[in-house]
Motif scaffolding. Sequence first.
Motif, PDB file in Angstrom:
ATOM      1  N   ALA A  84     -28.481 -17.661 -12.047  1.00 15.69           N
ATOM      2  CA  ALA A  84     -27.143 -17.113 -11.791  1.00 15.69           C
ATOM      3  C   ALA A  84     -26.181 -18.196 -11.311  1.00 15.69           C
ATOM      4  CB  ALA A  84     -27.226 -15.995 -10.762  1.00 15.69           C
ATOM      5  N   ALA A  85     -26.662 -19.069 -10.435  1.00 13.12           N
ATOM      6  CA  ALA A  85     -25.801 -20.156  -9.951  1.00 13.12           C
ATOM      7  C   ALA A  85     -25.478 -21.135 -11.065  1.00 13.12           C
ATOM      8  CB  ALA A  85     -26.487 -20.878  -8.788  1.00 13.12           C
ATOM      9  N   ARG A  86     -26.449 -21.408 -11.922  1.00 14.03           N
ATOM     10  CA  ARG A  86     -26.201 -22.316 -13.043  1.00 14.03           C
ATOM     11  C   ARG A  86     -25.187 -21.708 -14.008  1.00 14.03           C
ATOM     12  NH1 ARG A  86     -31.175 -23.768 -16.511  1.00 14.03           N
ATOM     13  NH2 ARG A  86     -30.814 -21.643 -17.183  1.00 14.03           N
ATOM     14  N   ALA A  87     -25.310 -20.401 -14.285  1.00 12.92           N
ATOM     15  CA  ALA A  87     -24.378 -19.733 -15.191  1.00 12.92           C
ATOM     16  C   ALA A  87     -22.965 -19.736 -14.624  1.00 12.92           C
ATOM     17  CB  ALA A  87     -24.838 -18.310 -15.465  1.00 12.92           C
ATOM     18  N   SER A  88     -22.837 -19.457 -13.333  1.00 15.11           N
ATOM     19  CA  SER A  88     -21.491 -19.415 -12.750  1.00 15.11           C
ATOM     20  C   SER A  88     -20.895 -20.812 -12.636  1.00 15.11           C
ATOM     21  CB  SER A  88     -21.523 -18.730 -11.386  1.00 15.11           C
ATOM     22  OG  SER A  88     -22.330 -19.455 -10.488  1.00 15.11           O
ATOM     23  N   THR A  89     -21.696 -21.816 -12.308  1.00 12.75           N
ATOM     24  CA  THR A  89     -21.180 -23.176 -12.208  1.00 12.75           C
ATOM     25  C   THR A  89     -20.722 -23.692 -13.564  1.00 12.75           C
ATOM     26  OG1 THR A  89     -22.662 -23.615 -10.360  1.00 12.75           O
ATOM     27  CG2 THR A  89     -21.733 -25.520 -11.469  1.00 12.75           C
ATOM     28  N   SER A  90     -21.499 -23.415 -14.595  1.00 12.53           N
ATOM     29  CA  SER A  90     -21.104 -23.872 -15.924  1.00 12.53           C
ATOM     30  C   SER A  90     -19.895 -23.092 -16.439  1.00 12.53           C
ATOM     31  CB  SER A  90     -22.278 -23.777 -16.891  1.00 12.53           C
ATOM     32  OG  SER A  90     -22.764 -22.458 -16.962  1.00 12.53           O
ATOM     33  N   ALA A  91     -19.782 -21.821 -16.075  1.00 12.08           N
ATOM     34  CA  ALA A  91     -18.607 -21.043 -16.467  1.00 12.08           C
ATOM     35  C   ALA A  91     -17.353 -21.584 -15.789  1.00 12.08           C
ATOM     36  CB  ALA A  91     -18.806 -19.576 -16.118  1.00 12.08           C
ATOM     37  N   VAL A  92     -17.456 -21.945 -14.525  1.00 11.09           N
ATOM     38  CA  VAL A  92     -16.302 -22.534 -13.821  1.00 11.09           C
ATOM     39  C   VAL A  92     -15.922 -23.868 -14.459  1.00 11.09           C
ATOM     40  CG1 VAL A  92     -15.594 -23.560 -11.623  1.00 11.09           C
ATOM     41  CG2 VAL A  92     -16.686 -21.335 -11.653  1.00 11.09           C
ATOM     42  N   ALA A  93     -16.907 -24.664 -14.852  1.00  9.09           N
ATOM     43  CA  ALA A  93     -16.613 -25.933 -15.520  1.00  9.09           C
ATOM     44  C   ALA A  93     -15.909 -25.690 -16.854  1.00  9.09           C
ATOM     45  CB  ALA A  93     -17.898 -26.727 -15.733  1.00  9.09           C
ATOM     46  N   GLY A  94     -16.353 -24.695 -17.613  1.00  6.13           N
ATOM     47  CA  GLY A  94     -15.707 -24.366 -18.874  1.00  6.13           C
ATOM     48  C   GLY A  94     -14.287 -23.863 -18.689  1.00  6.13           C
ATOM     49  N   LEU A  95     -14.071 -23.014 -17.686  1.00  5.13           N
ATOM     50  CA  LEU A  95     -12.720 -22.507 -17.416  1.00  5.13           C
ATOM     51  C   LEU A  95     -11.795 -23.610 -16.917  1.00  5.13           C
ATOM     52  CD1 LEU A  95     -13.553 -19.059 -15.816  1.00  5.13           C
ATOM     53  CD2 LEU A  95     -12.583 -19.507 -18.076  1.00  5.13           C
ATOM     54  N   THR A  96     -12.333 -24.543 -16.144  1.00  6.98           N
ATOM     55  CA  THR A  96     -11.527 -25.697 -15.722  1.00  6.98           C
ATOM     56  C   THR A  96     -11.136 -26.538 -16.923  1.00  6.98           C
ATOM     57  OG1 THR A  96     -12.676 -25.712 -13.597  1.00  6.98           O
ATOM     58  CG2 THR A  96     -11.511 -27.721 -14.223  1.00  6.98           C
ATOM     59  N   ALA A  97     -12.066 -26.713 -17.850  1.00  5.13           N
ATOM     60  CA  ALA A  97     -11.754 -27.450 -19.073  1.00  5.13           C
ATOM     61  C   ALA A  97     -10.674 -26.728 -19.870  1.00  5.13           C
ATOM     62  CB  ALA A  97     -13.011 -27.636 -19.914  1.00  5.13           C
ATOM     63  N   LEU A  98     -10.739 -25.392 -19.946  1.00  5.82           N
ATOM     64  CA  LEU A  98      -9.699 -24.634 -20.649  1.00  5.82           C
ATOM     65  C   LEU A  98      -8.330 -24.825 -20.006  1.00  5.82           C
ATOM     66  CD1 LEU A  98     -11.205 -21.157 -21.579  1.00  5.82           C
ATOM     67  CD2 LEU A  98     -10.536 -23.002 -23.094  1.00  5.82           C
ATOM     68  N   THR A  99      -8.299 -24.815 -18.706  1.00  4.64           N
ATOM     69  CA  THR A  99      -7.030 -25.010 -17.998  1.00  4.64           C
ATOM     70  C   THR A  99      -6.442 -26.385 -18.291  1.00  4.64           C
ATOM     71  OG1 THR A  99      -7.790 -23.545 -16.244  1.00  4.64           O
ATOM     72  CG2 THR A  99      -5.941 -24.983 -15.734  1.00  4.64           C
ATOM     73  N   LEU A 100      -7.267 -27.406 -18.190  1.00  6.87           N
ATOM     74  CA  LEU A 100      -6.788 -28.766 -18.457  1.00  6.87           C
ATOM     75  C   LEU A 100      -6.402 -28.955 -19.912  1.00  6.87           C
ATOM     76  CD1 LEU A 100      -9.299 -30.804 -16.271  1.00  6.87           C
ATOM     77  CD2 LEU A 100      -6.881 -30.330 -15.805  1.00  6.87           C
ATOM     78  N   LEU A 101      -7.157 -28.356 -20.838  1.00 11.80           N
ATOM     79  CA  LEU A 101      -6.813 -28.460 -22.252  1.00 11.80           C
ATOM     80  C   LEU A 101      -5.514 -27.724 -22.571  1.00 11.80           C
ATOM     81  CD1 LEU A 101     -10.337 -28.010 -23.808  1.00 11.80           C
ATOM     82  CD2 LEU A 101      -8.907 -30.044 -23.985  1.00 11.80           C
ATOM     83  N   GLY A 102      -5.296 -26.574 -21.944  1.00 10.41           N
ATOM     84  CA  GLY A 102      -4.027 -25.864 -22.142  1.00 10.41           C
ATOM     85  C   GLY A 102      -2.848 -26.684 -21.678  1.00 10.41           C
ATOM     86  N   TRP A 103      -2.988 -27.328 -20.531  1.00 14.92           N
ATOM     87  CA  TRP A 103      -1.924 -28.195 -20.028  1.00 14.92           C
ATOM     88  C   TRP A 103      -1.702 -29.389 -20.971  1.00 14.92           C
ATOM     89  CZ3 TRP A 103      -2.604 -33.302 -18.316  1.00 14.92           C
ATOM     90  CH2 TRP A 103      -1.457 -33.895 -17.792  1.00 14.92           C
TER      91      TRP A 103
END
Length: 122
Positions: A84-103
Amino acid sequence: MGSVGERDGGAGVGCLLALAGAGTGLVTWLHGARPGLRGGFEGEGRNLSLLYVELPAMVLGVPAVALAVWALTRALLGDRLTPAARASTSAVAGLTALTLLGWACITWLDHATGSAVPTTPL
């Protein structure tokens, strides 16, 4: 028994991240490409590279990079965390990448369409 990705819900998170990435790329492109598609001021033509280059790059590239960040984070974490921690950490990393890519896409489109607001030194 399923694979590790099936046991901790990794496939579902990856699919949601891909959909969110495609949506982010499309919405970003629609917002940033509008001035270049309408045509410019006093007879300037439309910038059709926005359709043929930037649209596919954003709709396909943003999810691809976000999924790569997500998968790399999952691979680097390995079995160090609970599933569960691995899934949430990787999801946060993916969402951070989406934010930076959108910018980054908005910045690129502002430059490509010439709609960036020039700043003057004080």
